[in-house]
Design an enzyme around this catalytic site. Sequence first.
Site, PDB file in Angstrom:
ATOM      1  N   ASP A 258       0.863  -1.181   0.000  1.00  0.00           N
ATOM      2  CA  ASP A 258       0.000   0.000   0.000  1.00  0.00           C
ATOM      3  C   ASP A 258       0.902   1.234   0.000  1.00  0.00           C
ATOM      4  O   ASP A 258       1.753   1.394   0.872  1.00  0.00           O
ATOM      5  CB  ASP A 258      -0.908   0.000   1.228  1.00  0.00           C
ATOM      6  CG  ASP A 258      -1.903   1.149   1.198  1.00  0.00           C
ATOM      7  OD1 ASP A 258      -3.017   0.947   0.681  1.00  0.00           O
ATOM      8  OD2 ASP A 258      -1.565   2.242   1.691  1.00  0.00           O
ATOM      9  N   LEU A 259       0.731   2.088  -1.007  1.00  0.00           N
ATOM     10  CA  LEU A 259       1.609   3.250  -1.131  1.00  0.00           C
ATOM     11  C   LEU A 259       1.314   4.266  -0.035  1.00  0.00           C
ATOM     12  O   LEU A 259       0.157   4.547   0.274  1.00  0.00           O
ATOM     13  CB  LEU A 259       1.434   3.903  -2.505  1.00  0.00           C
ATOM     14  CG  LEU A 259       1.766   3.037  -3.726  1.00  0.00           C
ATOM     15  CD1 LEU A 259       1.553   3.832  -4.998  1.00  0.00           C
ATOM     16  CD2 LEU A 259       3.194   2.507  -3.653  1.00  0.00           C
ATOM     17  N   ASP A 301      -4.160   2.503  -5.121  1.00  0.00           N
ATOM     18  CA  ASP A 301      -2.717   2.574  -4.869  1.00  0.00           C
ATOM     19  C   ASP A 301      -2.241   1.329  -4.131  1.00  0.00           C
ATOM     20  O   ASP A 301      -1.312   1.380  -3.344  1.00  0.00           O
ATOM     21  CB  ASP A 301      -2.366   3.833  -4.074  1.00  0.00           C
ATOM     22  CG  ASP A 301      -3.046   3.874  -2.711  1.00  0.00           C
ATOM     23  OD1 ASP A 301      -3.977   3.060  -2.488  1.00  0.00           O
ATOM     24  OD2 ASP A 301      -2.659   4.700  -1.866  1.00  0.00           O
TER      25      ASP A 301
END
Length: 394
Positions: A258-259, A301
């Site tokens: 997960d960014l 993302d």
Amino acid sequence: MFFQIVHISGTTIYFVFVILLCWISRVPRTDPGAGWWACAILAAAMSRMLLFALDGTGDPRTVLLAYGALSSLEKTLLAIGIIRFLDLRAGERPVRRAAGLLGGWLGLAWLVPDLPAWAISTALAAFNAGLLAFVAIACLRRRPPDAGSWLPATALASGLLALHWATAFPLITVFPRWRVIGLALGTVLVLILYLSLLAGVLRQFQKRLTDAESQALELAYLDPLTGLNNKNYLGKLFEQALALATRPHHLVAVCYIDLDNFKPINDSAGHKTGDRVLQEVARRLKECTRSTDISARIGGDEFIVVATQLEQAVQVDRIAAKLLDRLCADIRIDGAAYPLGASIGISLYPRDGDTLSSLIDAADEAMYRVKSTRKNGYALYSRPDAPPAAADAR
């Protein structure tokens, strides 16, 4: 009797081609050449019907002029269809001019009864042979990538027909029986010519279908923005990875990524910049993974990397550290640097689950543990009743 059989069978088959080419030309996005070829072979069928109807009963000069006009119209329409099919627009104007000159010559011959028949037949032979030779050369020199093997057949049939027209009238003068033999030979060559043209159009249809199928598969299995595998295809690839992992001591690691800091970039710099950031992330994931590994985008993302054929659990730390190092590096777009980060949760097959969904859930739980504590780190999944696994933070 043979003359009648050739006429009837040839004309019947001509009309079958007319129907097929007319039907095909009505299909949306069909090359315009099909419509021109339908008109061309219709003119050929009409010339045969005229020749059959007036044979032995009409004035030979009138028969020659009428047959010559229809046969030359066929060659004109055939050539224009080839020009449109091969996108040779520069050649259409000379063909139309030549057809206009021949039409003027035939009109003059109609008005001047004393004009010798050999002058008429010579003009017809030169015009038809010239256009057929043009078609043969065009098919050999200009071959579109989706043409398959039909263009050489068209070129061969056109070249032989050009030779046939160039020699037909002299042969008939010397050898009268050549009129029937030549008619049969010409019928066979014309059928080969239009059969190859029909095959060319059908080949285009086949390519359109295969291209549409390929595009549909890409849409079904690939993320359109990043080009990575999507969540739908991830399951199938994971099954293949498990087949390799059944060997003794082989492990599979599912890394849930997960960014961090992506939402501020997306909000401040705009969605176009955010899309380019995601594309750069996808590129970096491809660089960090092996050909046997799997990279997928499963959300806005959120990404998953499946590391396959691992022999020791310690390899997972090296993979995660490499991913984290690349994802934490600034992304530069149009001269601006955007700091990014990532929280990575990792689960192992078969230790933490034996299905993709259970492994993703475990990796997701480990990822949220990283995200809720420090961000920019990774952690291996640990069961609630097990001591916490070590994690790395940046």
